[in-house]
Design a protein around this motif. Structure first.
Motif, PDB file in Angstrom:
ATOM      1  N   MET A  56      69.410  22.130  31.147  1.00  0.00           N
ATOM      2  CA  MET A  56      70.574  22.662  30.701  1.00  0.00           C
ATOM      3  C   MET A  56      71.596  23.140  31.667  1.00  0.00           C
ATOM      4  O   MET A  56      72.978  23.003  31.724  1.00  0.00           O
ATOM      5  CB  MET A  56      70.584  23.653  29.611  1.00  0.00           C
ATOM      6  CG  MET A  56      70.169  25.144  29.703  1.00  0.00           C
ATOM      7  SD  MET A  56      70.365  26.284  28.698  1.00  0.00           S
ATOM      8  CE  MET A  56      72.121  26.329  28.202  1.00  0.00           C
ATOM      9  N   HIS A  57      70.950  23.587  32.763  1.00  0.00           N
ATOM     10  CA  HIS A  57      71.780  24.221  34.055  1.00  0.00           C
ATOM     11  C   HIS A  57      71.948  22.824  34.904  1.00  0.00           C
ATOM     12  O   HIS A  57      72.479  23.216  36.156  1.00  0.00           O
ATOM     13  CB  HIS A  57      71.062  25.308  34.538  1.00  0.00           C
ATOM     14  CG  HIS A  57      69.682  25.038  35.149  1.00  0.00           C
ATOM     15  ND1 HIS A  57      68.837  24.663  34.370  1.00  0.00           N
ATOM     16  CD2 HIS A  57      69.094  25.129  36.218  1.00  0.00           C
ATOM     17  CE1 HIS A  57      67.596  24.605  35.072  1.00  0.00           C
ATOM     18  NE2 HIS A  57      68.117  24.803  36.209  1.00  0.00           N
ATOM     19  N   GLU A  79      79.085  24.659  25.574  1.00  0.00           N
ATOM     20  CA  GLU A  79      79.266  23.219  25.784  1.00  0.00           C
ATOM     21  C   GLU A  79      77.887  22.490  25.770  1.00  0.00           C
ATOM     22  O   GLU A  79      77.556  21.492  25.312  1.00  0.00           O
ATOM     23  CB  GLU A  79      79.905  23.046  27.127  1.00  0.00           C
ATOM     24  CG  GLU A  79      80.935  21.921  27.343  1.00  0.00           C
ATOM     25  CD  GLU A  79      81.423  22.037  28.566  1.00  0.00           C
ATOM     26  OE1 GLU A  79      82.680  23.039  28.553  1.00  0.00           O
ATOM     27  OE2 GLU A  79      81.124  21.412  29.603  1.00  0.00           O
ATOM     28  N   LYS A  80      77.111  23.314  26.667  1.00  0.00           N
ATOM     29  CA  LYS A  80      75.627  22.469  26.944  1.00  0.00           C
ATOM     30  C   LYS A  80      74.912  22.414  25.677  1.00  0.00           C
ATOM     31  O   LYS A  80      74.401  21.313  25.375  1.00  0.00           O
ATOM     32  CB  LYS A  80      74.962  23.079  28.207  1.00  0.00           C
ATOM     33  CG  LYS A  80      75.313  22.364  29.459  1.00  0.00           C
ATOM     34  CD  LYS A  80      74.741  21.227  29.697  1.00  0.00           C
ATOM     35  CE  LYS A  80      75.187  20.573  30.897  1.00  0.00           C
ATOM     36  NZ  LYS A  80      74.513  19.127  31.189  1.00  0.00           N
ATOM     37  N   THR A  81      74.904  23.557  25.163  1.00  0.00           N
ATOM     38  CA  THR A  81      74.049  23.663  23.788  1.00  0.00           C
ATOM     39  C   THR A  81      74.453  22.565  22.800  1.00  0.00           C
ATOM     40  O   THR A  81      73.746  21.947  22.273  1.00  0.00           O
ATOM     41  CB  THR A  81      74.159  25.121  23.138  1.00  0.00           C
ATOM     42  OG1 THR A  81      73.776  26.027  24.357  1.00  0.00           O
ATOM     43  CG2 THR A  81      73.257  25.194  21.819  1.00  0.00           C
ATOM     44  N   TYR A 111      70.086  31.457  34.272  1.00  0.00           N
ATOM     45  CA  TYR A 111      70.751  30.461  35.202  1.00  0.00           C
ATOM     46  C   TYR A 111      72.137  30.910  35.493  1.00  0.00           C
ATOM     47  O   TYR A 111      72.750  29.977  36.259  1.00  0.00           O
ATOM     48  CB  TYR A 111      70.652  29.059  34.753  1.00  0.00           C
ATOM     49  CG  TYR A 111      69.129  28.586  35.070  1.00  0.00           C
ATOM     50  CD1 TYR A 111      68.477  28.523  36.129  1.00  0.00           C
ATOM     51  CD2 TYR A 111      68.533  28.149  33.871  1.00  0.00           C
ATOM     52  CE1 TYR A 111      67.176  28.141  36.435  1.00  0.00           C
ATOM     53  CE2 TYR A 111      67.039  27.730  33.787  1.00  0.00           C
ATOM     54  CZ  TYR A 111      66.338  27.705  35.177  1.00  0.00           C
ATOM     55  OH  TYR A 111      65.191  27.474  35.010  1.00  0.00           O
ATOM     56  N   GLY A 112      72.624  31.840  35.161  1.00  0.00           N
ATOM     57  CA  GLY A 112      74.065  32.345  35.466  1.00  0.00           C
ATOM     58  C   GLY A 112      75.071  31.496  35.064  1.00  0.00           C
ATOM     59  O   GLY A 112      76.205  31.412  35.729  1.00  0.00           O
ATOM     60  N   MET A 113      74.941  30.655  33.922  1.00  0.00           N
ATOM     61  CA  MET A 113      75.788  29.991  33.446  1.00  0.00           C
ATOM     62  C   MET A 113      77.013  30.715  32.634  1.00  0.00           C
ATOM     63  O   MET A 113      76.614  31.717  32.018  1.00  0.00           O
ATOM     64  CB  MET A 113      75.298  28.700  32.707  1.00  0.00           C
ATOM     65  CG  MET A 113      74.337  27.930  33.250  1.00  0.00           C
ATOM     66  SD  MET A 113      73.612  26.922  32.203  1.00  0.00           S
ATOM     67  CE  MET A 113      74.737  25.899  31.321  1.00  0.00           C
ATOM     68  N   SER A 114      78.242  30.404  32.742  1.00  0.00           N
ATOM     69  CA  SER A 114      79.386  31.004  31.876  1.00  0.00           C
ATOM     70  C   SER A 114      78.912  30.828  30.410  1.00  0.00           C
ATOM     71  O   SER A 114      78.383  29.710  29.910  1.00  0.00           O
ATOM     72  CB  SER A 114      80.645  30.419  32.159  1.00  0.00           C
ATOM     73  OG  SER A 114      80.754  29.248  31.634  1.00  0.00           O
TER      74      SER A 114
END
Lengths: 245, 308
Positions: free
Chosen positions: A154-155, A117-119, A108-111
């Motif tokens: 998550m995204h 952070e999300k995890t 999803y192209g997340m940094s």
């Protein structure tokens, strides 16, 4: 809700396979943050409609937008705005929990920072930080189910599509799963869900019931029960679907 | 003891470190519908594969109609009808060819046993020349059931026949099973759907390779150890978290548009719960006495096992 901000708008959605009409003039709108139950008998055309809304299949005709994007021309943009979880787990079983989050976050192209952070946030919510380096295959099914959902959102997608997310799950996990759904909806994620458990239909804000390719009913569970003089959604469903040919 | 059809004693099966069956015992009477109720991973499929002689148990004994699942496997296979969870017919053969094939390997006479499958097979007979792989889900299921029945088995074993099937088709499938039962066939069926338990004569509630409880659905429901109330509400989540904070509550769970709450002590009654709710502004929500269902029982057993 109630501010009429729509994330899905379908007007006269038609999908034909040869002479077979899988989706026959579907018209409906789904509001931001709504939990929308998409019910119907096997073969009623639910999967076809979901595939169109996810940008995986072109409709034959109709005006349809998902997350403000056109399903004919902007399918790649749609895919970035949605999450998807099917009845079978969408996690990689021989990767660890952490690796699964990294993999999907990457897609999803997340940094890297955002993924971390999300995890952490998701694992904290599920109370399973200690398991982050465990191989998914070694985890109990209930945990895997909740993880699949966490990975699918998550995204922070605008919409998450859940295709029979609770099939074969124990009754406690099933309820915990619905609490996760409520939380996601409260954060503004629209939840588009199919299920064969009619008690779960009661947990939706609105429910549509498809019969032979058409939407035969669409309303809140309470209004549907009133209209069909039924004591629960199971009865509503039986009354509608038994008419099917 | 002649009325027992299927019998299992201390069955154990491990796959590496995974304990699929942790020593389960049960018996099924002749001519009854016996349901193994539980989620994925409970051990239902492993149990059925042992009973159908497809898998050897690590420990324990089992027999079907007096024939041992290991020693007498050859004979046992001739008296069993088995419908696995996954569609396992020949996709490239037609409907008719599949039926003939299964009748052939069991040396069964289709015309002699046709009455058993007539009601089911008649519905797919118009598609007799179609390949099985091209059938819809519901039709595949009817064909699989026909093939499992064509040799007139004494015992029919159905592994999750209704999983992923919609509410209407599920109901129709159960109507078929009840008609088969009246032909004298003993039926073992597994399902993750709690609401199907009441359609069985007796059930075993399974979780993590163990049987948590077994008996008639009525016996199980009447052994529920708590007083149970239900509250109808449109504000499920709010009400749920509020009730869980109340003293004297054993558990509170969502059940469709109702919340079911069980109380932990005799002092907490309808009045007390009602007053507590009114104090928090829930005036429309009225607790009522409720009869526990199988799902209430299943949840209670699960919690018991987690804490015990």
């Amino acid at each position: 809700m109630g501010n009429n901000e729509y994330v899905i708008e379908a007007e006269n959605l038609v999908k034909k396979f040869g002479s077979f009409v899988a989706n026959d003039n579907l018209t409906f709108k789904v509001e931001k943050g709504e939990i929308f139950g998409f019910l119907g008998a096997n073969g009623a055309g639910k999967t076809t409609a979901i595939r169109i809304l996810c940008g995986l299949l072109l409709p034959t005709s109709g005006k349809i937008t998902v997350a403000g994007q056109n399903v004919y021309t902007q399918t790649e943009a749609i895919k970035k705005q949605i999450g998807y979880m099917s009845q079978r787990f969408s996690l990689y079983e021989d990767l660890t929990i952490n690796e699964n989050f990294r993999f999907y976050g990457g897609i999803y192209g997340m940094s890297r920072i955002k993924i971390k952070e999300k995890t952490a946030e998701m694992l904290d919510r599920l109370g399973i930080e200690s398991l982050k380096n465990s191989i998914v295959a070694s985890l109990p099914l209930g945990i895997r189910q909740k993880l699949s959902f966490s990975v699918a959102i998550m995204h922070s997608p605008q919409i998450v599509f859940l295709d029979e997310p609770t099939g074969g799950v124990d009754p406690i996990t099933r309820r915990q799963f619905w609490e996760l759904i409520y939380e996601a909806a409260a954060k503004g994620i629209t939840v588009f869900v199919t299920t064969h458990y009619m008690d779960e239909a009661e947990y939706c804000n609105r429910v549509s019931i498809m019969v032979d390719g058409r939407i035969e009913a669409l309303d809140t569970p309470r209004n549907l029960k009133d209209k069909f003089q039924a004591k629960n959604m199971d009865e509503v469903f039986l009354k509608l679907a038994r008419k099917a040919g | 003891m002649t009325d027992i059809s299927v019998y299992g004693e201390g069955l154990v099966k491990n796959y590496g470190k995974t304990e699929a069956l942790r020593g389960i015992s049960f018996s099924v009477n002749k001519g009854e519908i016996f349901g193994f109720i539980g989620p994925d991973g409970a051990g239902k499929t492993t149990l059925f594969r042992i009973l159908t002689t497809l898998l050897l148990p690590d420990a324990g004994d089992a027999s079907v109609e007096g024939f041992h699942v290991v020693k007498d496997f050859r004979h046992l296979r001739t008296i069993l009808g088995y419908m696995p969870g996954r569609f396992s017919l020949y996709q490239d053969l037609t409907v008719e060819e599949n039926l003939k094939f299964f009748a052939g390997i069991f040396k069964a006479d289709i015309s002699k046993n046709y009455h058993l499958i007539k009601e089911i097979y008649d519905q797919i007979a118009p598609f007799a020349k179609r390949r099985a792989g091209k059938l819809s889900g519901g039709m595949k299921q009817k064909l699989a059931l026909s093939c499992a029945l064509i040799h007139k088995p004494e015992v029919l074993i159905l592994d999750e026949p209704t999983t992923g099937v919609d509410a209407v088709s599920r109901r129709e499938f159960w109507e078929m099973l009840i008609r088969l039962k009246s032909q004298g066939i003993t039926i073992l069926v597994s399902t993750p759907y709690m609401d199907e338990a009441i359609l069985c004569d007796r059930v075993a509630l399974m979780q993590h390779g163990s049987i948590m409880a077994s008996g008639t659905p009525d016996e199980i429901m009447s052994s529920y150890p708590h007083r149970l109330f239900k509250i109808s509400t449109d504000r499920t989540l709010e009400l749920l978290s509020l009730i869980r904070k109340m003293n004297g509550i054993h558990s509170a769970e969502m059940f469709g548009s109702d919340i079911h709450l069980s109380v932990a002590d005799a002092e907490t009654g309808i009045e007390e719960v009602g007053e507590y709710l009114r104090n928090y502004g829930f005036t429309a929500e009225k607790p009522e006495e409720a009869k526990p269902g199988i799902e209430d029982c299943f949840i209670d057993f699960m919690k018991l096992n987690q804490t015990g």
